[in-house]
Motif scaffolding. Structure first.
Motif, mmCIF file in Angstrom:
data_model
loop_
_atom_site.group_PDB
_atom_site.id
_atom_site.type_symbol
_atom_site.label_atom_id
_atom_site.label_comp_id
_atom_site.label_asym_id
_atom_site.label_seq_id
_atom_site.Cartn_x
_atom_site.Cartn_y
_atom_site.Cartn_z
ATOM 1 N N GLU A 61 -10.900 27.383 81.154
ATOM 2 C CA GLU A 61 -11.330 28.779 81.042
ATOM 3 C C GLU A 61 -10.204 29.738 81.448
ATOM 4 O OE1 GLU A 61 -14.065 30.045 79.807
ATOM 5 O OE2 GLU A 61 -14.864 28.063 79.324
ATOM 6 N N PRO A 62 -10.042 30.833 80.728
ATOM 7 C CA PRO A 62 -10.879 31.382 79.654
ATOM 8 C C PRO A 62 -10.418 31.003 78.245
ATOM 9 C CG PRO A 62 -9.295 33.033 80.345
ATOM 10 C CD PRO A 62 -9.028 31.806 81.184
ATOM 11 N N GLY A 63 -9.699 29.912 78.085
ATOM 12 C CA GLY A 63 -9.222 29.503 76.769
ATOM 13 C C GLY A 63 -7.929 30.181 76.393
ATOM 14 N N LEU A 64 -7.697 30.295 75.085
ATOM 15 C CA LEU A 64 -6.491 30.957 74.576
ATOM 16 C C LEU A 64 -6.820 32.426 74.359
ATOM 17 C CD1 LEU A 64 -3.538 30.480 73.604
ATOM 18 C CD2 LEU A 64 -4.474 30.216 71.295
ATOM 19 N N VAL A 65 -6.224 33.283 75.161
ATOM 20 C CA VAL A 65 -6.583 34.708 75.177
ATOM 21 C C VAL A 65 -5.312 35.546 75.212
ATOM 22 C CG1 VAL A 65 -8.806 34.301 76.326
ATOM 23 C CG2 VAL A 65 -6.744 34.689 77.717
ATOM 24 N N TRP A 66 -5.496 36.850 74.993
ATOM 25 C CA TRP A 66 -4.370 37.758 75.186
ATOM 26 C C TRP A 66 -3.898 37.663 76.625
ATOM 27 C CZ3 TRP A 66 -2.208 39.091 70.937
ATOM 28 C CH2 TRP A 66 -2.966 39.346 69.791
ATOM 29 N N VAL A 67 -2.607 37.746 76.841
ATOM 30 C CA VAL A 67 -2.036 37.429 78.144
ATOM 31 C C VAL A 67 -2.624 38.263 79.296
ATOM 32 C CG1 VAL A 67 0.028 38.907 77.977
ATOM 33 C CG2 VAL A 67 0.149 36.758 79.229
ATOM 34 N N PRO A 68 -2.986 39.551 79.116
ATOM 35 C CA PRO A 68 -3.589 40.261 80.252
ATOM 36 C C PRO A 68 -5.002 39.755 80.585
ATOM 37 C CG PRO A 68 -2.718 41.802 78.618
ATOM 38 C CD PRO A 68 -2.772 40.453 77.972
ATOM 39 N N SER A 106 -0.359 43.461 73.893
ATOM 40 C CA SER A 106 0.619 42.628 74.578
ATOM 41 C C SER A 106 1.396 41.746 73.607
ATOM 42 C CB SER A 106 -0.080 41.730 75.603
ATOM 43 O OG SER A 106 -0.923 40.789 74.960
ATOM 44 N N TYR A 107 0.806 41.471 72.419
ATOM 45 C CA TYR A 107 1.434 40.616 71.401
ATOM 46 C C TYR A 107 1.768 39.220 71.938
ATOM 47 C CZ TYR A 107 1.792 44.718 68.422
ATOM 48 O OH TYR A 107 1.499 45.827 67.670
ATOM 49 N N VAL A 108 1.029 38.759 72.941
ATOM 50 C CA VAL A 108 1.243 37.419 73.499
ATOM 51 C C VAL A 108 -0.107 36.776 73.777
ATOM 52 C CG1 VAL A 108 2.191 36.069 75.410
ATOM 53 C CG2 VAL A 108 3.452 38.046 74.552
ATOM 54 N N LEU A 109 -0.288 35.552 73.279
ATOM 55 C CA LEU A 109 -1.441 34.739 73.620
ATOM 56 C C LEU A 109 -1.046 33.759 74.711
ATOM 57 C CD1 LEU A 109 -2.984 33.844 70.121
ATOM 58 C CD2 LEU A 109 -3.868 35.489 71.798
ATOM 59 N N ALA A 110 -1.992 33.439 75.597
ATOM 60 C CA ALA A 110 -1.705 32.545 76.707
ATOM 61 C C ALA A 110 -2.875 31.615 76.956
ATOM 62 C CB ALA A 110 -1.408 33.358 77.971
ATOM 63 N N GLY A 111 -2.548 30.408 77.408
ATOM 64 C CA GLY A 111 -3.589 29.453 77.735
ATOM 65 C C GLY A 111 -3.062 28.353 78.633
ATOM 66 N N MET A 112 -3.985 27.617 79.228
ATOM 67 C CA MET A 112 -3.659 26.497 80.098
ATOM 68 C C MET A 112 -4.549 25.321 79.714
ATOM 69 S SD MET A 112 -4.048 26.225 84.271
ATOM 70 C CE MET A 112 -2.755 27.431 84.602
ATOM 71 N N GLY A 113 -3.940 24.170 79.487
ATOM 72 C CA GLY A 113 -4.705 22.969 79.170
ATOM 73 C C GLY A 113 -4.528 21.915 80.248
ATOM 74 N N ARG A 114 -5.545 21.065 80.405
ATOM 75 C CA ARG A 114 -5.526 20.031 81.437
ATOM 76 C C ARG A 114 -5.728 18.665 80.815
ATOM 77 N NH1 ARG A 114 -9.018 17.107 84.742
ATOM 78 N NH2 ARG A 114 -8.374 16.901 86.936
ATOM 79 N N LYS A 115 -4.856 17.729 81.147
ATOM 80 C CA LYS A 115 -5.020 16.356 80.671
ATOM 81 C C LYS A 115 -6.219 15.735 81.377
ATOM 82 C CE LYS A 115 -2.590 11.956 80.019
ATOM 83 N NZ LYS A 115 -1.291 11.241 80.083
ATOM 84 N N ALA A 116 -7.098 15.163 80.608
ATOM 85 C CA ALA A 116 -8.354 14.645 81.168
ATOM 86 C C ALA A 116 -8.095 13.524 82.154
ATOM 87 C CB ALA A 116 -9.252 14.139 80.036
#
Length: 284
Positions: free
Chosen positions: A248-255, A272-282
């Motif tokens: 959470e919150p997935g792939l979102v605008w960086v702010p 912002s023209y930037v998408l950001a996200g974080m993924g976790r290896k199960a």
């Protein structure tokens, strides 16, 4: 023309701008030269919020590192780290957890030289001069062997770097190799330049930059004086997280990614023209 400072490598080209040094300029750093500043001013003429966008991306990096420390992560590999200006990863991580270990990786000799200067005498931090497109070489670097234990979770940071990697270099292959060595509970952090007008192009492979219009196309043209830019659709950026389910919150605008305060998102996060996200290896 700027004189070469003492910390800079002797063989650098002062006549060609560098995207890393332009980014340093936008962040208020001092490790840039006249061609970089000229390019930055041209970008600002076309895209007046570029400086604010760079700062928003840097703030995301800080929030992501703090979040990872709170999740128990103590190892960080910052791939395409650039010039460590205005809050380095090791400063942010070690402020929260003094035992945190950080390795910076960059191909730019200026970024590496400045990192070495900053890290002189700093415990649990190192820099590797390497190309992230060759992950085997990165992972085999002796600097990693001394600090990173791949039997424990590690965070791979790829912040504002993958849009400089063309599709022909298959960034998903690099990420897959990182996934293969990462322990369960490891993380992948990505921020990637993006223009919402690409939604109309369709999912899948990266569309040609020519499908952008107006300001976006002009800014890409200026950047390409220094480094090639690859524009990707949102679904394509999401594909880069294969094997790393988004948290959470997935792939979102960086702010929008875990803002420090509700008003931190702003009225138009897409600017912002930037998408950001974080993924976790199960977990295994």
């Amino acid at each position: 023309m700027d004189e070469l400072p003492d910390w800079a490598p002797r063989n650098i080209d002062l006549t060609t701008p560098s995207a890393a040094r332009v980014y340093d300029y936008f962040l208020g750093g001092a490790h840039n030269f006249a061609p970089d500043r000229e390019m930055a001013r041209r970008i600002l003429d076309l895209h007046p919020t570029a400086e604010a966008n760079a700062q928003a991306n840097r703030a995301f990096l800080h929030r992501a590192v703090r979040h990872l420390v709170q999740q128990g992560v103590r190892q960080f590999i910052d791939l395409g780290s650039g010039i460590p200006t205005v809050g380095n990863v090791h400063e942010v991580a070690q402020r929260e957890a003094p035992d945190a270990r950080v390795v910076y990786v960059d191909i730019d000799p200026i970024a590496v030289a400045h990192s070495q200067l900053i890290l002189d005498g700093v415990r649990n931090a190192a820099v590797v001069n390497a190309d992230l497109r060759r992950p085997k070489e990165v992972l085999a670097a002796p600097q990693l062997a001394g600090l990173i234990d791949f039997s424990e979770p590690v965070a791979f940071l790829m912040v504002a770097v993958l849009h400089f990697i063309p599709e022909s270099d298959r960034p998903e292959d690099t990420i897959a190799e990182l996934h293969a060595v990462a322990a369960p509970g490891s993380y992948l952090v990505i921020s990637h330049g993006y223009d919402a007008r690409l939604d109309a192009v369709g999912a899948g492979a990266a569309p040609p930059a020519e499908q952008l219009a107006g300001e976006g196309k002009e800014v890409l043209g200026v950047y390409r004086r220094a480094d090639p830019i690859t524009v990707r659709t949102r679904p394509r950026i999401e594909q880069l997280f294969e094997g790393w389910p988004l948290v959470e919150p997935g792939l979102v605008w960086v702010p929008q990614w875990h803002p420090d305060w509700p008003d931190g998102v702003g009225t138009d996060p897409s600017s912002s023209y930037v998408l950001a996200g974080m993924g976790r290896k199960a977990d295994a």
